[in-house]
Scaffold this active site. Sequence first.
Site, PDB file in Angstrom:
ATOM      1  N   ALA A  57      67.062  75.826  58.416  1.00 48.20           N
ATOM      2  CA  ALA A  57      66.204  74.755  58.937  1.00 48.20           C
ATOM      3  C   ALA A  57      66.455  74.486  60.416  1.00 48.20           C
ATOM      4  O   ALA A  57      65.551  74.056  61.138  1.00 48.20           O
ATOM      5  CB  ALA A  57      66.433  73.489  58.118  1.00 48.20           C
ATOM      6  N   PHE A  58      67.660  74.743  60.859  1.00 49.17           N
ATOM      7  CA  PHE A  58      67.986  74.497  62.264  1.00 49.17           C
ATOM      8  C   PHE A  58      67.100  75.336  63.187  1.00 49.17           C
ATOM      9  O   PHE A  58      66.767  74.912  64.305  1.00 49.17           O
ATOM     10  CB  PHE A  58      69.464  74.833  62.513  1.00 49.17           C
ATOM     11  CG  PHE A  58      69.962  74.470  63.880  1.00 49.17           C
ATOM     12  CD1 PHE A  58      70.387  73.181  64.164  1.00 49.17           C
ATOM     13  CD2 PHE A  58      69.999  75.418  64.896  1.00 49.17           C
ATOM     14  CE1 PHE A  58      70.838  72.841  65.435  1.00 49.17           C
ATOM     15  CE2 PHE A  58      70.459  75.088  66.162  1.00 49.17           C
ATOM     16  CZ  PHE A  58      70.880  73.802  66.433  1.00 49.17           C
ATOM     17  N   HIS A  89      77.753  68.341  57.723  1.00 51.06           N
ATOM     18  CA  HIS A  89      76.838  69.378  58.213  1.00 51.06           C
ATOM     19  C   HIS A  89      75.381  69.028  57.926  1.00 51.06           C
ATOM     20  O   HIS A  89      74.493  69.215  58.765  1.00 51.06           O
ATOM     21  CB  HIS A  89      77.204  70.708  57.544  1.00 51.06           C
ATOM     22  CG  HIS A  89      76.650  71.906  58.232  1.00 51.06           C
ATOM     23  ND1 HIS A  89      76.951  72.234  59.540  1.00 51.06           N
ATOM     24  CD2 HIS A  89      75.800  72.873  57.800  1.00 51.06           C
ATOM     25  CE1 HIS A  89      76.315  73.331  59.875  1.00 51.06           C
ATOM     26  NE2 HIS A  89      75.606  73.743  58.838  1.00 51.06           N
TER      27      HIS A  89
END
Length: 154
Positions: A57-58, A89
Amino acid sequence: MVEYIEGDYNAKGLRFGIIVSRFNDFVTNELLSGALTALKEHGVDEGDLKVVRVPGAFEIPQAAKKLCFSNDFDAIVCLGAVIKGDTPHFDFISSEASRGVGQVGLESNIPVLFGVLTTNNLEQAVARSGDNSSNKGRETALAAIEMANLFRKI
Ligand code: INI
């Protein structure tokens, strides 16, 4: 006289870029399936769809930015699944994904939709990615159709 403007759900002739992250792919594959089904149900031609896979997703906002500025699409659908673990995280990944997708949407001239699940556990993610109207991919694709049509009108 007041003029009211809103988008509709006719997707014929509209072009969509879909970004889907591979992390938690047993969930994101279901989101993709929900999105593709909804888009095709509403008249999108397969040739007007492009699916781009990213690691997690980052990375979604980075790929969204590239697609937005290609001028090849009427809207971008972002799909991913961030599931809470035992460390902080989750907070970094989920906030960066939502902030980044929002920022790309504001900087570009086309709608960028946020279909990234951020859930406390696996059960919640599964409940929102099933083959039904609660599928977040489906919901996001429908919002993309509406917004793409809206942008053609305003
Ligand atoms: N990426 C996700 O899409 N979901 C997660 O739940 C997740 N967790 O929990 O770590 C995740 N991490 C990977 C991240 O998105 C990046 O791909 C990685 O940090 C490389 O930049």
